[in-house]
Design a protein around this motif. Structure first.
Motif, PDB file in Angstrom:
ATOM      1  N   GLY A 179      31.750  21.415  10.617  1.00  0.00           N
ATOM      2  CA  GLY A 179      32.258  21.729   9.705  1.00  0.00           C
ATOM      3  C   GLY A 179      34.385  21.592   9.073  1.00  0.00           C
ATOM      4  O   GLY A 179      34.021  20.783   7.600  1.00  0.00           O
ATOM      5  N   SER A 202      29.904  30.094  -0.999  1.00  0.00           N
ATOM      6  CA  SER A 202      29.939  29.409  -0.489  1.00  0.00           C
ATOM      7  C   SER A 202      29.180  28.098  -1.115  1.00  0.00           C
ATOM      8  O   SER A 202      29.761  27.253  -1.421  1.00  0.00           O
ATOM      9  CB  SER A 202      28.892  29.917   1.432  1.00  0.00           C
ATOM     10  N   PHE A 255      22.629  26.759  11.404  1.00  0.00           N
ATOM     11  CA  PHE A 255      21.941  27.531  11.048  1.00  0.00           C
ATOM     12  C   PHE A 255      21.124  28.654  12.430  1.00  0.00           C
ATOM     13  O   PHE A 255      20.563  29.614  12.471  1.00  0.00           O
ATOM     14  CB  PHE A 255      20.173  26.870  10.245  1.00  0.00           C
ATOM     15  N   ASN A 283      25.642  22.400   9.833  1.00  0.00           N
ATOM     16  CA  ASN A 283      25.172  23.551   9.243  1.00  0.00           C
ATOM     17  C   ASN A 283      24.052  23.592   9.950  1.00  0.00           C
ATOM     18  O   ASN A 283      23.828  24.791   9.810  1.00  0.00           O
ATOM     19  CB  ASN A 283      24.374  23.402   7.538  1.00  0.00           C
ATOM     20  N   GLY A 328      28.570  17.841   8.006  1.00  0.00           N
ATOM     21  CA  GLY A 328      28.601  18.091   7.294  1.00  0.00           C
ATOM     22  C   GLY A 328      27.782  18.978   7.564  1.00  0.00           C
ATOM     23  O   GLY A 328      27.277  19.994   8.087  1.00  0.00           O
ATOM     24  N   ILE A 329      26.345  18.200   7.163  1.00  0.00           N
ATOM     25  CA  ILE A 329      24.798  18.591   7.361  1.00  0.00           C
ATOM     26  C   ILE A 329      24.225  19.183   8.784  1.00  0.00           C
ATOM     27  O   ILE A 329      24.063  19.636   8.795  1.00  0.00           O
ATOM     28  CB  ILE A 329      24.108  17.399   6.774  1.00  0.00           C
ATOM     29  N   SER A 349      24.572  19.624  -0.463  1.00  0.00           N
ATOM     30  CA  SER A 349      24.772  18.501   0.325  1.00  0.00           C
ATOM     31  C   SER A 349      24.644  17.260   0.126  1.00  0.00           C
ATOM     32  O   SER A 349      25.645  16.069  -0.307  1.00  0.00           O
ATOM     33  CB  SER A 349      25.674  18.672   2.147  1.00  0.00           C
ATOM     34  N   ARG A 388      23.311  29.983   4.447  1.00  0.00           N
ATOM     35  CA  ARG A 388      24.189  29.522   4.051  1.00  0.00           C
ATOM     36  C   ARG A 388      24.253  28.349   3.975  1.00  0.00           C
ATOM     37  O   ARG A 388      24.456  27.060   3.224  1.00  0.00           O
ATOM     38  CB  ARG A 388      25.086  30.197   3.564  1.00  0.00           C
ATOM     39  N   GLN A 389      23.911  27.848   5.337  1.00  0.00           N
ATOM     40  CA  GLN A 389      23.167  26.666   5.921  1.00  0.00           C
ATOM     41  C   GLN A 389      22.524  25.871   4.982  1.00  0.00           C
ATOM     42  O   GLN A 389      22.716  24.420   5.162  1.00  0.00           O
ATOM     43  CB  GLN A 389      23.351  26.867   7.121  1.00  0.00           C
ATOM     44  N   PHE A 441      23.773  24.998   2.125  1.00  0.00           N
ATOM     45  CA  PHE A 441      25.038  23.541   2.151  1.00  0.00           C
ATOM     46  C   PHE A 441      24.684  22.240   2.516  1.00  0.00           C
ATOM     47  O   PHE A 441      24.582  21.817   1.985  1.00  0.00           O
ATOM     48  CB  PHE A 441      25.886  23.921   3.796  1.00  0.00           C
ATOM     49  N   ILE A 442      23.132  22.469   3.306  1.00  0.00           N
ATOM     50  CA  ILE A 442      21.934  21.092   3.687  1.00  0.00           C
ATOM     51  C   ILE A 442      21.658  20.718   2.145  1.00  0.00           C
ATOM     52  O   ILE A 442      21.767  19.785   1.597  1.00  0.00           O
ATOM     53  CB  ILE A 442      21.560  21.693   4.528  1.00  0.00           C
ATOM     54  N   THR A 459      31.032  25.163  -2.584  1.00  0.00           N
ATOM     55  CA  THR A 459      30.252  23.628  -1.894  1.00  0.00           C
ATOM     56  C   THR A 459      29.419  22.912  -3.921  1.00  0.00           C
ATOM     57  O   THR A 459      30.018  22.060  -4.272  1.00  0.00           O
ATOM     58  CB  THR A 459      28.852  24.347  -1.737  1.00  0.00           C
TER      59      THR A 459
END
Length: 217
Positions: free
Chosen positions: A28, A148, A54, A50, A46-47, A84, A76-77, A80-81, A152
């Protein structure tokens, strides 16, 4: 071998901590550095982080030492994916068109209004959802999730305000994670806070430089 490594633990003040929490947060941080430098590889790095985090924040499901389910943190993970992937596609497209992954800018009045509305409505809605699911610290968890998401998405669109949203997320996230016993994540949030202030200054300088060049031409 890899599974055994990720399931390995160490102790912080007598409390067991998973190495994959540290590794996930490390990815991260690398992603945040890439975001500040406006390079495309920030998104896939970042993925990876994440995906690891998770499993950490669904402690009751994956039998982590804390055994706590923070549905907002885990959810949120996944968010994020998804974002992203959007950011990766957008930055790759911008890089081909302009030679730079993204040009920082302030959000328009319409974009800022939308962010405020989403921040309020999203926090209220997700607090009810996470409370229903039994999430630990539902209001804090809801804001962290909503903030978040906004930060993002703002990064993907090149909005300089996204750094300020991250600061607001960190202010809430550090106490929540300390209380819940996720010490590596709490420590990284503190690092993020300092890093985010630096990133904001860097993007603002680039933005002002671009505006000056545009006015001069």
């Amino acid at each position: 071998m890899l599974i055994e490594l990720l399931d390995a633990e160490f102790s912080v003040f007598g409390n067991p901590v998973l190495w994959r929490e540290v590794v996930g947060n490390g990815f991260g941080l690398l992603s945040a550095i890439g975001g500040m430098r406006r390079v495309v590889w920030a998104w896939p790095v970042g993925i990876i982080g994440n995906a690891l985090l998770f499993t950490v924040f669904l402690g009751g499901v994956f039998h982590t030492p804390q055994a706590l389910d923070l549905y907002g943190q885990a959810g949120r993970q996944l968010m994020f994916i998804a974002v992203s992937v959007y950011g990766l596609v957008r930055w790759m497209r911008d890089s081909k068109q302009t030679g730079s992954a993204v040009l920082p800018r302030w959000g328009t009045t319409r974009e800022r209004t939308a962010m405020v509305v989403v921040a309020i409505v999203g926090t209220v809605v997700f607090a009810q959802l996470f409370g229903y699911l039994g999430s630990f610290g539902k209001w804090a968890d809801a804001w962290i999730f909503t903030g978040s998401m906004l930060a993002t998405f703002g990064m993907a669109r090149g909005l300089t305000e996204f750094w300020l949203i991250w600061i607001a997320v960190d202010v809430v996230g550090v106490p929540l994670l300390i209380i819940a016993g996720f010490y590596p994540s709490a420590a990284l949030y503190l690092v993020y806070a300092a890093f985010v202030a630096w990133g904001f200054a860097v993007w603002l300088r680039i933005q002002n430089k671009y505006i000056g060049q545009k006015m001069a031409s």
